[in-house]
Scaffold this active site. Structure first.
Site, short mmCIF file in Angstrom:
data_model
loop_
_atom_site.label_atom_id
_atom_site.label_comp_id
_atom_site.label_asym_id
_atom_site.label_seq_id
_atom_site.Cartn_x
_atom_site.Cartn_y
_atom_site.Cartn_z
CB SER A 185 -0.93 -0.07 1.24
OG SER A 185 -1.97 -0.85 0.96
CE LYS A 199 -4.25 1.43 -1.14
NZ LYS A 199 -4.57 0.78 -0.07
CB SER A 215 -5.04 1.99 3.48
OG SER A 215 -4.20 1.24 2.87
#
Length: 392
Positions: free
Chosen positions: A62, A65, A119
């Protein structure tokens, strides 16, 4: 004689201990990092203070991102209203979501907040579809952006969120570059450092909280300004963290930690190492330097990072290159200064552009006023004429 030898031996031993201690104090030992890859970067100067396998391609999970967020901020309109597709709805996206529903209308900025703070993988898909029409095209677009705008070298992203794809790879160094670039954007910086946010969704009203333990102060650490964590089985635990103290702005990336605590422990070790041993010096924009009779100027702010106890010197080369030199004579950084065209330089340039006759003329009469020069020549010719007639 034997006593003298013993005394000398003892003195040499004591001196050796002192030198070893002094060397150890001037050269701090590097921290031991459990994560498979890591980097410590100073954001103002861009200098790497520590790296471990920083150019090895790995799965970022993640922390992807960070790239999606800055790309959306810079290429999209934050006030755009995004209509959530069936593909982007929470029921069709794996992992963490912000529970987006098909047909729900959400501002682009809010999607970016849901992406970075909570997230939300569904928010990532919605952003990708809004900006590029599809996840596939978004991948092409963001890879081009990361390469051409930020200058990454070893990154290929296949999606906007970091869910596992065998071709979705990057490096600790590239992620540090992306984070450094993103933190220059005020909007990104505010969202990246947000601890909690009221979320009023179509089917989900709540307060979303950052998952980064240092940002939300679950693990207290002075100076933390932002962060993003990540995990999928194939990537292990990944972490991106920014922190600032006394003008030193640090970025830490850790990749492939085998346990969640590894990522945080490694990050704290690297932050401690940076703050305890380094400082960043600044040469303000507009600072002037002289090389003989030529003036140079710093056209932008110059930042360079160095050990706190290290004595540095500056040297300007004839071409206007500013070099930062260690006490051992090693050039640790160099910067190109801008040449200032001063009055002396302009006179020399004008002389070079004059014709040969003009230069000869000025060599006789100096830099006289042109009218005075011509009057002088006329007077000289008159005197020569009178002298010639008298002689006849």
């Amino acid at each position: 004689m034997r006593k003298i030898t013993i005394i000398i031996t003892v003195l040499v031993a004591i001196n050796s201990l002192y030198v070893s201690k002094a060397f150890a104090e001037s050269s701090p030992s590097l921290p031991t990092v459990a994560s498979e890859a890591a980097i410590l970067l100073e954001a103002n100067s861009g200098q790497i203070l520590y790296d471990k396998n920083a150019n090895s391609q790995m799965y970022p999970a993640s922390v992807t991102k960070i790239a999606t967020a800055i790309y959306a901020i810079e290429t999209g309109n934050l006030n755009d209203i995004v209509t959530i597709s069936s593909n982007a709805s929470a029921r069709n996206v794996e992992g963490t979501t912000v529970f987006l529903e098909k047909g729900e209308k959400v501002p682009l900025k809010k999607l970016i907040q849901g992406l970075l703070i909570n997230s939300g993988n569904d928010a990532g898909v919605a952003i990708a579809e809004h900006l590029s029409g599809s996840e596939e095209q978004f991948s092409k677009d963001i890879n081009t952006y990361l390469k051409n705008v930020i200058g990454v070298r070893n990154t290929n992203f296949e999606n906007p969120h970091g869910l596992f794809n065998s071709e979705h790879r990057t490096t600790a160094e590239d992620l540090a570059k992306i984070t450094r670039y993103a933190m220059k954007n005020e909007t990104f910086g505010k969202i990246f450092g947000t601890k909690e946010l009221e979320w009023d969704g179509q089917t989900w009203d709540t307060t979303i909280l950052t998952h980064h333990k240092l940002v939300k102060e679950e693990i207290p650490y002075e100076g933390v300004t932002g962060g993003k964590n990540g995990f999928v089985n194939q990537s292990g635990y990944t972490l991106a963290t920014t922190a600032e103290r006394d003008g030193l702005s640090l970025i830490v990336i850790t990749l492939k930690g085998s346990m969640k605590n590894d990522a945080y422990n490694d990050t704290i070790k690297l932050l401690d190492y940076g703050f305890e041993n380094y400082r960043t010096s600044i040469i303000p924009k507009g600072t002037k330097f002289m090389v003989e009779d030529q003036e140079y100027i710093a056209s932008e702010k110059i930042a360079y990072t160095h050990p706190k106890n290290e004595q540095l010197s500056k040297e300007i080369n004839e071409d206007g290159t500013l070099e930062i030199i260690t006490q051992d004579g090693v050039v640790t950084a160099s910067y190109q200064l801008k040449k200032v065209l001063n009055e002396t330089h302009n006179v020399k340039t004008e002389l070079k552009n004059k014709s040969t006759n003009e230069v000869k003329f000025e060599s006789i009469f100096g830099h006289l006023n042109p009218y005075l020069a011509y009057f002088s020549i006329a007077s000289l010719l008159s005197i020569i004429g009178i002298f010639y007639r008298q002689k006849i």
